[in-house]
Design a protein around this motif. Structure first.
Motif, PDB file in Angstrom:
ATOM      1  N   LEU A 122       8.174 -35.299  56.135  1.00  0.00           N
ATOM      2  CA  LEU A 122       7.874 -34.436  54.996  1.00  0.00           C
ATOM      3  C   LEU A 122       8.326 -35.092  53.701  1.00  0.00           C
ATOM      4  O   LEU A 122       9.410 -35.677  53.639  1.00  0.00           O
ATOM      5  N   SER A 123       7.530 -34.977  52.677  1.00  0.00           N
ATOM      6  CA  SER A 123       7.900 -35.503  51.356  1.00  0.00           C
ATOM      7  C   SER A 123       8.992 -34.643  50.751  1.00  0.00           C
ATOM      8  O   SER A 123       8.937 -33.419  50.826  1.00  0.00           O
ATOM      9  N   VAL A 124       9.957 -35.312  50.174  1.00  0.00           N
ATOM     10  CA  VAL A 124      11.030 -34.611  49.473  1.00  0.00           C
ATOM     11  C   VAL A 124      11.229 -35.266  48.110  1.00  0.00           C
ATOM     12  O   VAL A 124      10.937 -36.447  47.927  1.00  0.00           O
ATOM     13  N   THR A 125      11.715 -34.465  47.195  1.00  0.00           N
ATOM     14  CA  THR A 125      12.072 -34.965  45.878  1.00  0.00           C
ATOM     15  C   THR A 125      13.585 -34.919  45.774  1.00  0.00           C
ATOM     16  O   THR A 125      14.210 -33.924  46.151  1.00  0.00           O
ATOM     17  N   ILE A 126      14.152 -36.005  45.276  1.00  0.00           N
ATOM     18  CA  ILE A 126      15.605 -36.124  45.127  1.00  0.00           C
ATOM     19  C   ILE A 126      15.872 -36.332  43.645  1.00  0.00           C
ATOM     20  O   ILE A 126      15.320 -37.256  43.038  1.00  0.00           O
ATOM     21  N   ALA A 127      16.693 -35.452  43.078  1.00  0.00           N
ATOM     22  CA  ALA A 127      16.904 -35.527  41.635  1.00  0.00           C
ATOM     23  C   ALA A 127      18.205 -34.829  41.255  1.00  0.00           C
ATOM     24  O   ALA A 127      18.932 -34.328  42.119  1.00  0.00           O
ATOM     25  N   ASP A 128      18.433 -34.766  39.956  1.00  0.00           N
ATOM     26  CA  ASP A 128      19.596 -34.029  39.466  1.00  0.00           C
ATOM     27  C   ASP A 128      19.203 -32.568  39.248  1.00  0.00           C
ATOM     28  O   ASP A 128      18.026 -32.197  39.328  1.00  0.00           O
ATOM     29  N   ARG A 129      20.189 -31.733  38.994  1.00  0.00           N
ATOM     30  CA  ARG A 129      19.957 -30.301  38.835  1.00  0.00           C
ATOM     31  C   ARG A 129      18.997 -30.002  37.677  1.00  0.00           C
ATOM     32  O   ARG A 129      18.173 -29.095  37.766  1.00  0.00           O
ATOM     33  N   GLU A 130      19.077 -30.776  36.625  1.00  0.00           N
ATOM     34  CA  GLU A 130      18.202 -30.562  35.470  1.00  0.00           C
ATOM     35  C   GLU A 130      16.727 -30.713  35.863  1.00  0.00           C
ATOM     36  O   GLU A 130      15.882 -29.905  35.487  1.00  0.00           O
ATOM     37  N   ALA A 131      16.417 -31.735  36.634  1.00  0.00           N
ATOM     38  CA  ALA A 131      15.036 -31.940  37.094  1.00  0.00           C
ATOM     39  C   ALA A 131      14.605 -30.809  38.026  1.00  0.00           C
ATOM     40  O   ALA A 131      13.458 -30.342  37.960  1.00  0.00           O
ATOM     41  N   TRP A 132      15.507 -30.375  38.893  1.00  0.00           N
ATOM     42  CA  TRP A 132      15.220 -29.260  39.805  1.00  0.00           C
ATOM     43  C   TRP A 132      14.920 -27.988  39.010  1.00  0.00           C
ATOM     44  O   TRP A 132      13.934 -27.297  39.273  1.00  0.00           O
ATOM     45  N   GLU A 133      15.739 -27.680  38.049  1.00  0.00           N
ATOM     46  CA  GLU A 133      15.522 -26.485  37.227  1.00  0.00           C
ATOM     47  C   GLU A 133      14.203 -26.588  36.450  1.00  0.00           C
ATOM     48  O   GLU A 133      13.482 -25.601  36.318  1.00  0.00           O
ATOM     49  N   ALA A 134      13.879 -27.774  35.968  1.00  0.00           N
ATOM     50  CA  ALA A 134      12.609 -27.971  35.265  1.00  0.00           C
ATOM     51  C   ALA A 134      11.434 -27.739  36.216  1.00  0.00           C
ATOM     52  O   ALA A 134      10.435 -27.104  35.849  1.00  0.00           O
TER      53      ALA A 134
END
Length: 148
Positions: free
Chosen positions: A65-77
């Motif tokens: 499965l594709s996942v996105t890994i980022a910081d909280r700011e990107a997640w909130e965006a």
């Protein structure tokens, strides 16, 4: 921010197609693993059941499965850009890193926060996404079919 993985099905039909596509690979993995464990024909027939191959297929699909890994700011965006999605987030809001898998077919997203164990977080998140989103989706009537 980065994305990794193979499957990010847009529809229920796409999810079913991707799931079915890993069936032959799951059978091969189970067969070769049994061979490496030196199962004779009788032991193979006794221990390698349809449930074993199905479990391998579930795990293989989940691991792709594709996942996105980022910081909280990107997640909130991302969340702000996708307000219709039902969000299932585990972990702490005080942790800075987030991994998530979005499923357009069900308008759901599963996310988990992590501090430093990225590989473990990604693996856990993929299993959660499979269990929460895809297992129920794939167990329903075959996509595209109806009862009437």
């Amino acid at each position: 921010m980065r994305t990794e993985g193979v499957f990010s099905p847009e529809t229920a039909d796409g999810a079913a197609e991707a799931f079915e596509s890993v069936g032959p690979a799951a059978q091969t993995v189970v067969r070769e693993t049994a061979k490496a464990m030196e199962f004779d024909r009788e032991e193979y027939d006794r221990r390698v059941t349809g449930d074993v191959v199905e479990t391998a297929r579930d795990a293989l699909f989940a691991s792709l499965l594709s996942v996105t890994i980022a910081d909280r700011e990107a997640w909130e965006a991302w969340r702000e850009e996708h307000p219709a999605y039902d969000v299932h987030e585990t972990g702490s809001e005080s942790v800075e890193r987030v991994v998530w898998h979005a499923a357009p077919a069900t308008e759901e997203v599963v996310a988990a926060t992590f501090q430093s164990e990225e590989e473990a977080a990604v693996g856990t998140l993929r299993r959660q996404a499979f269990g929460r989103i895809y297992r129920p989706l794939l167990q329903d009537d075959a996509p595209g079919e109806s009862d009437g």
